[in-house]
Scaffold this active site. Structure first.
Site, PDB file in Angstrom:
ATOM      1  N   GLN A  71      -4.303 -26.182  18.193  1.00 16.78           N
ATOM      2  CA  GLN A  71      -4.200 -24.726  18.073  1.00 16.78           C
ATOM      3  C   GLN A  71      -4.682 -24.000  19.324  1.00 16.78           C
ATOM      4  O   GLN A  71      -4.724 -22.775  19.359  1.00 16.78           O
ATOM      5  CB  GLN A  71      -5.026 -24.260  16.862  1.00 16.78           C
ATOM      6  CG  GLN A  71      -4.514 -24.781  15.539  1.00 16.78           C
ATOM      7  CD  GLN A  71      -5.416 -24.418  14.367  1.00 16.78           C
ATOM      8  OE1 GLN A  71      -6.403 -23.706  14.506  1.00 16.78           O
ATOM      9  NE2 GLN A  71      -5.084 -24.927  13.183  1.00 16.78           N
ATOM     10  N   HIS A 103      -9.153 -23.866  15.033  1.00 16.00           N
ATOM     11  CA  HIS A 103     -10.013 -22.734  14.656  1.00 16.00           C
ATOM     12  C   HIS A 103     -10.723 -22.113  15.858  1.00 16.00           C
ATOM     13  O   HIS A 103     -11.928 -21.929  15.863  1.00 16.00           O
ATOM     14  CB  HIS A 103     -11.021 -23.160  13.587  1.00 16.00           C
ATOM     15  CG  HIS A 103     -10.408 -23.619  12.305  1.00 16.00           C
ATOM     16  ND1 HIS A 103     -11.147 -23.887  11.175  1.00 16.00           N
ATOM     17  CD2 HIS A 103      -9.104 -23.854  11.962  1.00 16.00           C
ATOM     18  CE1 HIS A 103     -10.340 -24.269  10.198  1.00 16.00           C
ATOM     19  NE2 HIS A 103      -9.092 -24.261  10.662  1.00 16.00           N
ATOM     20  N   GLU A 140      -8.413 -14.170   3.575  1.00 14.38           N
ATOM     21  CA  GLU A 140      -9.147 -12.952   3.257  1.00 14.38           C
ATOM     22  C   GLU A 140      -8.858 -11.820   4.229  1.00 14.38           C
ATOM     23  O   GLU A 140      -8.633 -12.052   5.422  1.00 14.38           O
ATOM     24  CB  GLU A 140     -10.665 -13.221   3.302  1.00 14.38           C
ATOM     25  CG  GLU A 140     -11.158 -14.180   2.262  1.00 14.38           C
ATOM     26  CD  GLU A 140     -12.662 -14.410   2.345  1.00 14.38           C
ATOM     27  OE1 GLU A 140     -13.196 -15.107   1.463  1.00 14.38           O
ATOM     28  OE2 GLU A 140     -13.301 -13.890   3.283  1.00 14.38           O
ATOM     29  N   TYR A 176     -20.127 -13.268   5.528  1.00 13.86           N
ATOM     30  CA  TYR A 176     -18.892 -13.242   4.742  1.00 13.86           C
ATOM     31  C   TYR A 176     -18.600 -14.569   4.039  1.00 13.86           C
ATOM     32  O   TYR A 176     -17.491 -14.788   3.570  1.00 13.86           O
ATOM     33  CB  TYR A 176     -17.748 -12.715   5.627  1.00 13.86           C
ATOM     34  CG  TYR A 176     -17.992 -11.245   5.853  1.00 13.86           C
ATOM     35  CD1 TYR A 176     -17.478 -10.294   4.987  1.00 13.86           C
ATOM     36  CD2 TYR A 176     -18.882 -10.823   6.837  1.00 13.86           C
ATOM     37  CE1 TYR A 176     -17.802  -8.961   5.118  1.00 13.86           C
ATOM     38  CE2 TYR A 176     -19.212  -9.488   6.975  1.00 13.86           C
ATOM     39  CZ  TYR A 176     -18.671  -8.561   6.109  1.00 13.86           C
ATOM     40  OH  TYR A 176     -19.011  -7.227   6.211  1.00 13.86           O
ATOM     41  N   TYR A 191      -8.674 -28.838   1.135  1.00  9.49           N
ATOM     42  CA  TYR A 191      -7.324 -29.384   1.073  1.00  9.49           C
ATOM     43  C   TYR A 191      -7.243 -30.582   0.126  1.00  9.49           C
ATOM     44  O   TYR A 191      -6.192 -30.889  -0.422  1.00  9.49           O
ATOM     45  CB  TYR A 191      -6.862 -29.783   2.476  1.00  9.49           C
ATOM     46  CG  TYR A 191      -6.697 -28.591   3.388  1.00  9.49           C
ATOM     47  CD1 TYR A 191      -5.775 -27.585   3.095  1.00  9.49           C
ATOM     48  CD2 TYR A 191      -7.468 -28.455   4.533  1.00  9.49           C
ATOM     49  CE1 TYR A 191      -5.636 -26.478   3.920  1.00  9.49           C
ATOM     50  CE2 TYR A 191      -7.327 -27.360   5.374  1.00  9.49           C
ATOM     51  CZ  TYR A 191      -6.414 -26.376   5.060  1.00  9.49           C
ATOM     52  OH  TYR A 191      -6.280 -25.288   5.876  1.00  9.49           O
TER      53      TYR A 191
END
Length: 388
Positions: A99, A163, A256, A266, A277
């Site tokens: 990513q 991430h 979210e 959070y 998963y």
């Protein structure tokens, strides 16, 4: 008489040459037919501004209505008149895998005069790779980045390739909010002395911004705004009231929308509306004392890539709505909210029509820009369809 005939022949030849040149230019420019779609309030028209982009990640509108686009493999280019320019030179060394790569771009508030922009990227370093924030100036000929300077790099690099975050929101005072994911190591998101899994707030020089909750560094890093975020890939400031919002990926469910407050936690991975998963439960449940609740969550996940707030003249029916780009479900979600900021309605637009949607922005004219995260990615423009 002979001279008049010669002039006519020369004029005809010139016109023929001009028409031939125009034909070449028209043939070289991409031509895409617009698509029409019905929505609950208005009919939409979607046109492709350009295609052939390699996993585009972010788009911004320049002062002359051209577009500047980042491509994750490590290219930055300008699109003008439907044609993509060559890669802009001057990017720093990047880590491009999984990513990671070149991620978000944002123009400074004074870009028209300063030509300053910001970008985030995954970069290599001691211990692996991680998210960094840069500033640079775009050269007058738009071919190179100048005065490239790294403002920030996260404090712990690792070998994971996911991430990284990491959208940027430029506040009215010029300070910068951006997010970093948990880097695939979820417990890091609960450590206020680790940049992973947090929203950061920096001034224009890359230093902790005024008003941050851990300013003295005793209980947390002074550049951290909030913690407990899994992978915030969308961030936006509402121009109407200055409220900060994020959209972030859950695991198997639990995507979210949050409104991060200074010092807020959070929840990830202590509380979540999703599951691992594997199907296993996450943490201790969906709520607990000391942890903030999201404004909205999705289960199953739509895989949100970006968030915008509609403020513009083209779709007055959508004023104040959230617009969320979705990767997995390949759609644009339009979210209506009430005076208490609760989501009251969701409309899913363009589902499956264009592939994975990575970015969404509201253009100055009120149209909506989308980027598709594909090997042959496209820049799309959503506008109000004219009456038949």
């Amino acid at each position: 008489m002979a001279e008049d005939t010669s002039r006519k022949r020369m004029a005809h030849t010139a016109r023929s040459g001009l028409l031939a040149s125009l034909a070449v230019l028209i043939a070289a420019a991409p031509v895409f037919a617009a698509d029409r779609f019905a929505s609950q309030m208005v009919e939409l028209e979607v046109s492709r501004i350009t295609a052939g982009l390699d996993h585009p990640w972010s788009v911004e509108v320049m002062p002359d209505d051209a577009y500047i686009v980042s491509e994750r493999p490590g290219r930055l280019r300008i699109i003008r008149g439907g044609k993509s320019g060559g890669p802009i030179k001057g990017l720093p060394e990047l880590f491009v895998d999984g990513q990671g790569g070149l991620l978000d771009i944002a123009l400074s508030n004074d870009f028209p005069s300063s030509r300053k922009l910001y970008f985030t990227a995954s970069v290599p370093g001691e211990g692996g790779q991680g998210t960094a924030l840069f500033e640079a100036r775009l050269s007058a000929d738009e071919k190179r980045l100048q005065e490239v300077r790294r403002l920030f790099i996260m404090n712990r690099l690792t070998g994971t390739t996911q991430h990284f975050g990491s959208r940027i929101a430029v506040a009215e005072d010029g300070s910068l909010f951006f997010g970093i994911g948990d880097r695939g190591e979820m417990d890091r998101a609960q450590d206020p002395k680790d940049h992973a899994g947090s929203i950061l707030h920096l001034d224009q020089d890359g230093k902790p911004a005024a008003g941050n909750p851990f300013a003295d560094g005793a209980k947390g890093l002074p550049e951290i705004w909030s913690i407990g975020h899994r992978n915030p890939q969308g961030i936006v400031i509402d121009p109407a009231d200055g409220t900060l919002y994020t959209v972030e990926h859950g695991a198997r469910g639990g995507d979210e929308i949050n409104a991060p407050k200074a010092g807020g936690n959070y929840g990830w991975p202590v509380i979540s509306y999703g599951k691992h998963y594997s199907g296993a439960e996450i943490g201790i449940g969906q709520s607990a004392k000391g942890y903030e609740q999201p404004i909205h969550y999705w289960d199953p996940s739509i895989a949100p890539g970006a968030i915008a707030i509609y403020r513009g003249p083209m779709f007055p029916e959508w004023e104040g709505n959230f617009l969320v780009a979705a990767l997995k479900y390949q759609l644009l979600a339009r979210m209506e909210r009430d005076e208490s900021n609760m989501i009251t309605k969701e409309e899913r637009l363009l589902s499956g029509e264009y592939g994975r949607i990575r970015d969404v922005k509201v253009a100055p004219d009120g149209s909506i820009l989308l980027l598709t995260d594909e090997e042959d990615g496209a820049l799309l423009r959503v506008s109000r369809a004219a009456a038949n």
